[in-house]
Write a protein that holds these residues in place. Structure first.
Motif, PDB file in Angstrom:
ATOM      1  N   ASN A 123       0.823  -1.214   0.000  1.00 50.26           N
ATOM      2  CA  ASN A 123       0.000   0.000   0.000  1.00 50.26           C
ATOM      3  C   ASN A 123       0.853   1.259   0.000  1.00 50.26           C
ATOM      4  N   SER A 124       1.923   1.242   0.749  1.00 52.05           N
ATOM      5  CA  SER A 124       2.829   2.389   0.793  1.00 52.05           C
ATOM      6  C   SER A 124       3.464   2.620  -0.570  1.00 52.05           C
ATOM      7  N   ASP A 125       3.864   1.546  -1.232  1.00 50.87           N
ATOM      8  CA  ASP A 125       4.456   1.667  -2.574  1.00 50.87           C
ATOM      9  C   ASP A 125       3.438   2.214  -3.573  1.00 50.87           C
ATOM     10  N   LYS A 126       2.182   1.802  -3.440  1.00 52.00           N
ATOM     11  CA  LYS A 126       1.133   2.297  -4.330  1.00 52.00           C
ATOM     12  C   LYS A 126       0.937   3.804  -4.134  1.00 52.00           C
ATOM     13  N   ILE A 127       0.933   4.240  -2.885  1.00 46.77           N
ATOM     14  CA  ILE A 127       0.758   5.667  -2.585  1.00 46.77           C
ATOM     15  C   ILE A 127       1.933   6.471  -3.140  1.00 46.77           C
ATOM     16  N   LYS A 128       3.153   5.938  -2.979  1.00 48.49           N
ATOM     17  CA  LYS A 128       4.332   6.637  -3.501  1.00 48.49           C
ATOM     18  C   LYS A 128       4.293   6.737  -5.020  1.00 48.49           C
ATOM     19  N   SER A 129       3.795   5.694  -5.677  1.00 53.02           N
ATOM     20  CA  SER A 129       3.795   5.702  -7.145  1.00 53.02           C
ATOM     21  C   SER A 129       2.740   6.660  -7.703  1.00 53.02           C
ATOM     22  N   ARG A 130       1.756   7.033  -6.923  1.00 61.33           N
ATOM     23  CA  ARG A 130       0.721   7.981  -7.352  1.00 61.33           C
ATOM     24  C   ARG A 130       1.204   9.426  -7.292  1.00 61.33           C
ATOM     25  N   LYS A 131       2.228   9.654  -6.519  1.00 60.68           N
ATOM     26  CA  LYS A 131       2.722  11.024  -6.329  1.00 60.68           C
ATOM     27  C   LYS A 131       3.522  11.506  -7.500  1.00 60.68           C
TER      28      LYS A 131
END
Length: 88
Positions: free
Chosen positions: A80-88
């Motif tokens: 989930n953290s990686d997904k949030i980072k990739s959206r930025k």
């Protein structure tokens, strides 16, 4: 990622590493076998001893379950953290 999230992920990775470690697995399996053998050699009238041994087996199972839960939760948090980072 925040330091707290990094710590949780590291904690989970360490839990998984321990659970998959051959020494840990061997020791846990040996303890389970010993306790189960002790339980098998008690007579049905030894209720207190049998209950103690049963509780010990359940405690070992609970330890493993909790460690897997820590590992799994950290894995999900990382995804989930990686997904949030990739959206930025």
């Amino acid at each position: 990622m925040s330091q707290e999230i990094d710590d949780i992920i590291l904690f989970g990775k360490n839990a998984k590493r321990i659970l998959e470690d051959i020494t840990f697995k061997t020791v846990i399996d040996s303890i389970k076998e010993d306790v189960f053998h002790d339980w098998q050699t008690t007579s049905p009238s030894q209720e207190n001893e049998r209950e103690k041994l049963y509780s010990l087996l359940k405690a070992i199972d609970l330890l493993e379950e909790k460690m897997w839960a820590v590992s799994d939760n950290a894995h999900v948090l990382k995804i989930n953290s990686d997904k949030i980072k990739s959206r930025k």
